[in-house]
Design an enzyme around this catalytic site. Structure first.
Site, short mmCIF file in Angstrom:
data_model
loop_
_atom_site.label_atom_id
_atom_site.label_comp_id
_atom_site.label_asym_id
_atom_site.label_seq_id
_atom_site.Cartn_x
_atom_site.Cartn_y
_atom_site.Cartn_z
N GLU A 75 42.05 -30.76 12.12
CA GLU A 75 42.32 -29.95 10.93
C GLU A 75 42.06 -28.46 11.16
O GLU A 75 41.88 -27.70 10.21
CB GLU A 75 41.47 -30.46 9.75
CG GLU A 75 41.50 -31.95 9.50
CD GLU A 75 42.83 -32.47 8.97
OE1 GLU A 75 43.84 -31.75 9.08
OE2 GLU A 75 42.86 -33.60 8.46
N TYR A 122 29.12 -23.22 -13.69
CA TYR A 122 28.91 -23.17 -12.25
C TYR A 122 30.16 -23.50 -11.45
O TYR A 122 30.37 -22.96 -10.36
CB TYR A 122 27.73 -24.06 -11.84
CG TYR A 122 26.42 -23.42 -12.18
CD1 TYR A 122 25.84 -22.50 -11.31
CD2 TYR A 122 25.78 -23.69 -13.38
CE1 TYR A 122 24.64 -21.88 -11.62
CE2 TYR A 122 24.58 -23.07 -13.70
CZ TYR A 122 24.01 -22.16 -12.82
OH TYR A 122 22.84 -21.54 -13.14
#
Length: 216
Positions: A75, A122
């Site tokens: 990847e 958050y």
């Protein structure tokens, strides 16, 4: 201990922590971090987050050419694209196959431009908008092209039927952000179809402005 030695140890320690808490299993997931001179440390292909060896991490020069270590994750296109398009803001990239993020990517009602509902402050602070990218065959270089197509506007994406990828200013920031993504995906699934009380537009704007969040 040198900067490189410290970063090698930190990568392996944080990866093991994520593995032990079930955020990615088997030999799934990959992680990279950039040294101050531009070199990259990358987890090897086929390796487990639970048993990364600091001495065997793949090492790349500033031009993303491998100079030592084991064969890197397939990847790499994901990682290199984030470093290329968000140079000043990216010191590390983490990719997981975390269950709740993958599950949410399969839901038909998910907004591909911003797949996480505004449930907590958050998630907005640490992630901004999270782009849902289409399915790609693992290792397909087109994943990197998809990241480049975002032109640096997003620090977090989820690959459909695959998993999340997050870039952060340093290794801890990237790890904390991807953990926030997984927890928010879990909350989204828990509250799905329950009409949860989400943050409103005014509250979101206040967070975006205060914490300089990527939201455009």
């Amino acid at each position: 201990m040198s900067e490189e030695a410290q970063l090698r140890e930190q990568m392996c320690r944080l990866a093991k922590s994520m593995f032990e808490r079930g955020l990615t299993g088997g030999s799934s997931g990959n992680i990279s971090a950039r040294l101050s001179d531009g070199r990259l440390l990358v987890s090897p292909t086929g390796s487990s987050f639970g048993s990364l060896d600091p001495a065997r991490l793949s090492l790349f020069d500033a031009d993303v050419r491998q100079i030592e270590g084991d064969k890197p994750t397939k990847e790499m296109p994901l990682h290199s694209a984030f470093y290329e398009t968000r140079q000043a803001k990216t010191g590390a990239v983490v990719h997981l196959h975390s269950s709740h993020s993958v599950a949410l990517s399969l839901m038909p009602e998910v907004d591909p431009e911003n797949m996480l509902p505004p449930l907590t402050a958050y998630s907005i602070m640490r992630l901004g908008k999270v782009k849902l990218l289409p399915y790609f065959m693992p290792g397909d270089p087109a994943m990197g092209d998809a990241i480049r197509g975002l032109a640096g506007r997003r620090s977090a994406v989820v690959l459909a039927n695959h998993g999340p990828v997050v870039a952060g200013k340093d290794l801890e920031a990237a790890v904390y952000a991807i953990e926030e993504l997984e927890e928010t995906a879990k909350l989204a699934l828990l509250t799905r179809r329950a009409s949860p009380a989400m943050l409103n537009a005014e509250q979101i704007t206040a967070i975006v402005e205060k914490f300089d969040v990527d939201w455009d």
